[in-house]
Design a protein around this motif. Structure first.
Motif, short mmCIF file in Angstrom:
data_model
loop_
_atom_site.label_atom_id
_atom_site.label_comp_id
_atom_site.label_asym_id
_atom_site.label_seq_id
_atom_site.Cartn_x
_atom_site.Cartn_y
_atom_site.Cartn_z
N UNK A 1 0.82 -1.21 0.00
CA UNK A 1 0.00 0.00 0.00
C UNK A 1 0.85 1.26 0.00
N UNK A 2 2.16 1.10 -0.06
CA UNK A 2 3.05 2.27 -0.08
C UNK A 2 4.11 2.04 -1.13
N UNK A 3 4.05 2.80 -2.20
CA UNK A 3 5.00 2.64 -3.30
C UNK A 3 6.43 2.90 -2.84
N UNK A 4 6.59 3.77 -1.84
CA UNK A 4 7.93 4.09 -1.35
C UNK A 4 8.63 2.86 -0.78
N UNK A 5 7.88 1.97 -0.14
CA UNK A 5 8.48 0.75 0.41
C UNK A 5 9.03 -0.13 -0.71
N UNK A 6 8.31 -0.16 -1.81
CA UNK A 6 8.79 -0.94 -2.95
C UNK A 6 10.01 -0.28 -3.58
N UNK A 7 10.01 1.03 -3.65
CA UNK A 7 11.15 1.74 -4.22
C UNK A 7 12.41 1.50 -3.39
N UNK A 8 12.24 1.34 -2.10
CA UNK A 8 13.40 1.12 -1.23
C UNK A 8 14.07 -0.22 -1.48
N UNK A 9 13.34 -1.16 -2.08
CA UNK A 9 13.92 -2.48 -2.35
C UNK A 9 14.75 -2.50 -3.62
N UNK A 10 14.65 -1.42 -4.43
CA UNK A 10 15.33 -1.33 -5.73
C UNK A 10 14.94 -2.49 -6.64
N UNK A 11 13.67 -2.92 -6.51
CA UNK A 11 13.16 -3.98 -7.37
C UNK A 11 13.06 -3.50 -8.80
#
Length: 298
Positions: free
Chosen positions: A169-179
């Motif tokens: 629910x938070x795009x920033x968390x996904x961005x932090x993974x550098x996926x």
């Protein structure tokens, strides 16, 4: 919105008339109510029973239950059935289920076709808790894709998780993974498209198919000058490509077959009588509907 009496519809020789039993408004469709064109009436996704067959013998017989995708004017008691925009319904599919299929189902089906083979590939879907997101997730996971779905809240992703997706629910968390994803489907707009492009492999595809946030997309040229990331952006419209033989009718039939065989499950959050149309539209526009809402006529 106003409830208005209109003249009886007049069918051409090649047009059947369907008695509407259920219709499903689409969030994007409701935005047209802000500034409607002259002589326009809302309503694209309907299901019901044919009450007048086409006089030239084409189309379904009287009594045939159908689902249809109309150009307009489906929020009514009667509608004209488009020649190539309907599919017959088997006994096991309720009209309230069928009405949820057309626009969202056609969009998801054609998005997946555009993406190409997805078995073993990583897919990212933004705005995934709407009708398109649920259909796209189920078809993609069934085809062997690894799906990550972005939803506004954790709760709105409940059904998507049941369908095999990973939700955030938070795009920033996904961005932090550098996926990095092989294919991304983006439908929010604003700066979301730019952020999703950073999450897409430069060898992958970014398919832009909506603007649910109602903000124009924003891109900064200098985000991409190093060439490190940035898949090509492909704009998508759900109409069938002119280079194929696919029609709304043939693709609706494919969706009906998937539902009837238990391989596709429309996510219908609310079923209400047509008198609740205004309230359902407000809920759609405020993103309080998960999947689809359907209204019934009696």
């Amino acid at each position: 919105m106003q409830l208005t009496d209109v003249p009886d519809i007049e069918a051409r020789l090649d047009q059947a008339v369907v008695a509407i039993e259920a219709f499903a408004p689409n969030r994007g469709e409701t935005f047209l109510l802000d500034s409607p064109a002259a002589n326009w009436r809302p309503g694209k996704d309907v299901a019901g029973t044919v009450v007048e067959a086409a006089l030239d013998g084409s189309g379904p017989d009287v009594g045939t239950r159908v689902v249809a995708h109309l150009p307009q004017a489906g929020w009514a008691e009667r509608a004209l059935l488009p020649q190539h925009g309907w599919a017959a319904l088997p006994p096991g599919i309720a009209t309230t289920t069928a009405a949820a299929l057309p626009l969202a189902g056609l969009t998801a089906l054609r998005l997946l076709r555009l993406a190409g083979p997805v078995v073993g590939r990583s897919l990212l879907i933004t705005g995934a808790s709407g009708g398109v997101g649920h259909y796209l997730t189920e078809m993609a996971t069934s085809a062997g894709a690894d799906v990550t779905a972005i939803t506004r809240t954790h709760d709105r992703g409940a059904r998507l998780r049941e369908l095999g997706a990973r939700t955030m629910s938070d795009l920033a968390l996904l961005e932090a993974t550098q996926a990095r994803f092989d294919v991304a489907f983006e439908s929010i707009g604003g700066d979301t498209l730019s952020r999703v492009r950073h999450l897409t492999s430069r060898f992958g595809r970014l398919i832009w198919f909506g603007q649910a946030g109602r903000e124009p997309m924003r891109l900064d040229f200098f985000d991409w000058v190093d060439g490190d990331v940035g898949a090509p952006i492909e704009q998508f419209h759900y109409a069938p490509p002119s280079r194929t033989r696919d029609t709304d009718g043939s693709d609706l039939q494919a969706l009906v077959t998937l539902v009837n065989s238990g391989r596709l499950h429309p996510e219908v959050d609310r079923i209400e009588p047509w008198t609740m149309t205004g309230e359902v539209i407000d809920a759609l526009r405020d993103r309080r509907i998960r999947g689809k809402a359907v209204l019934t006529l009696t």
